[in-house]
Design a protein around this motif. Structure first.
Motif, PDB file in Angstrom:
ATOM      1  N   ASP A 133     -59.507  18.005   4.466  1.00 22.03           N
ATOM      2  CA  ASP A 133     -58.137  17.820   3.960  1.00 22.03           C
ATOM      3  C   ASP A 133     -58.159  17.194   2.567  1.00 22.03           C
ATOM      4  O   ASP A 133     -57.351  17.536   1.704  1.00 22.03           O
ATOM      5  N   ILE A 154     -63.641  23.363  -5.627  1.00 23.85           N
ATOM      6  CA  ILE A 154     -62.284  23.216  -5.076  1.00 23.85           C
ATOM      7  C   ILE A 154     -61.756  24.571  -4.607  1.00 23.85           C
ATOM      8  O   ILE A 154     -61.141  24.679  -3.536  1.00 23.85           O
ATOM      9  N   SER A 155     -62.034  25.618  -5.368  1.00 26.91           N
ATOM     10  CA  SER A 155     -61.600  26.956  -4.950  1.00 26.91           C
ATOM     11  C   SER A 155     -62.374  27.425  -3.720  1.00 26.91           C
ATOM     12  O   SER A 155     -61.849  28.196  -2.905  1.00 26.91           O
ATOM     13  N   GLN A 156     -63.614  26.951  -3.554  1.00 22.76           N
ATOM     14  CA  GLN A 156     -64.392  27.278  -2.353  1.00 22.76           C
ATOM     15  C   GLN A 156     -63.806  26.609  -1.114  1.00 22.76           C
ATOM     16  O   GLN A 156     -63.682  27.209  -0.056  1.00 22.76           O
ATOM     17  N   GLU A 158     -60.764  24.714  -0.818  1.00 23.43           N
ATOM     18  CA  GLU A 158     -59.303  24.770  -0.682  1.00 23.43           C
ATOM     19  C   GLU A 158     -58.752  23.562   0.099  1.00 23.43           C
ATOM     20  O   GLU A 158     -58.061  23.722   1.108  1.00 23.43           O
ATOM     21  N   ARG A 160     -56.380  20.066   0.659  1.00 26.54           N
ATOM     22  CA  ARG A 160     -54.969  19.767   0.380  1.00 26.54           C
ATOM     23  C   ARG A 160     -54.822  18.726  -0.724  1.00 26.54           C
ATOM     24  O   ARG A 160     -53.834  18.712  -1.453  1.00 26.54           O
ATOM     25  N   THR A 207     -49.225  22.284  -0.560  1.00 22.74           N
ATOM     26  CA  THR A 207     -50.116  22.973  -1.488  1.00 22.74           C
ATOM     27  C   THR A 207     -51.055  21.942  -2.117  1.00 22.74           C
ATOM     28  O   THR A 207     -50.767  20.742  -2.128  1.00 22.74           O
ATOM     29  N   MET A 208     -52.165  22.421  -2.640  1.00 20.09           N
ATOM     30  CA  MET A 208     -53.195  21.526  -3.167  1.00 20.09           C
ATOM     31  C   MET A 208     -52.646  20.616  -4.261  1.00 20.09           C
ATOM     32  O   MET A 208     -51.958  21.061  -5.173  1.00 20.09           O
TER      33      MET A 208
END
Length: 216
Positions: A133, A154-156, A158, A160, A207-208
């Motif tokens: 999380d 971070i894109s790997q 994902e 919150r 969303t992140m």
């Protein structure tokens, strides 16, 4: 849970019943006021990502904590911790040795502390980290990942919530260069740092969100 940044890669996770310190920082690696704060902290658990003076100052933490070093599964005071093997460089540890990523299950939240990770996540590591999380990750480059690699991780994952670490907020006006580059990589505007971040499972953003903390 209340998350505070004590400088460098050192965080305090204050849960309902447990206090955990990740990568306790030595006075030499932190500003004097940060080190003095660490000496006043009592904790139940300490995690050490690798045996380096900026990350292993266990003697600076009071309360006779249980110390977690290295890969494996640990259950301490209802906190489940998984240590995942990784490297401090992008040559499988040939230059700087090993690093341990910690996934911490605490108060119904999953927090991942990447330590001094020196590479983007491999498939096996990503499987362990995928449920995070909250992601605590270095952005400053040098002996760990830089802002571009941080954005890729971070894109790997994902997560919150993303909280950057291992950069040096100058005591002057303006945004540190490392942080400015990270914000550009993430496509976010300048964010106002806050002294601590309080979160529960129910209050996680939809969303992140990037959260900046001021070291204390």
């Amino acid at each position: 849970m209340e998350i505070s940044w004590l400088g460098h890669s050192c965080f305090q996770l204050r849960g309902k019943n447990v206090v955990l310190i990740a990568d306790p920082v030595t006075p030499q690696q932190a500003d004097a006021e940060v080190a003095s704060q660490l000496s006043k902290v009592n904790a139940s658990i300490v995690t050490v990502s690798h045996d380096h003076p900026g990350h292993n100052y266990v003697q600076g933490v009071g309360g006779n904590p249980r110390v977690v070093r290295g890969p494996g599964e640990y259950e301490i005071s209802d906190v489940l911790i998984t240590g995942v093997a990784s490297y401090h460089d992008d040559e499988r540890g040939k230059k700087l040795g090993r690093n341990t990523i910690y996934i911490i299950h605490m108060d119904d939240l999953v927090i991942c502390h990447l330590g001094d990770l020196g590479h983007v996540l491999q498939e096996q590591q990503l499987e362990e980290v995928a449920d995070a999380d909250i992601l605590l990750l270095p952005i400053g480059g040098g002996n760990s990942i830089d802002a571009t690699q941080a954005a890729e991780i971070i894109s790997q994952v994902e997560p919150r919530v993303v909280i950057p670490m291992h950069y040096h907020p100058e005591k002057t006006e303006g945004i540190p260069a490392q942080l400015n580059k990270f914000c550009r990589e993430m496509g976010v505007e300048a964010i106002e740092p806050q002294p601590k971040f309080t979160v529960t499972k129910n209050s996680l953003p939809a969303t992140m969100q990037v959260v900046l903390l001021t070291p204390r």
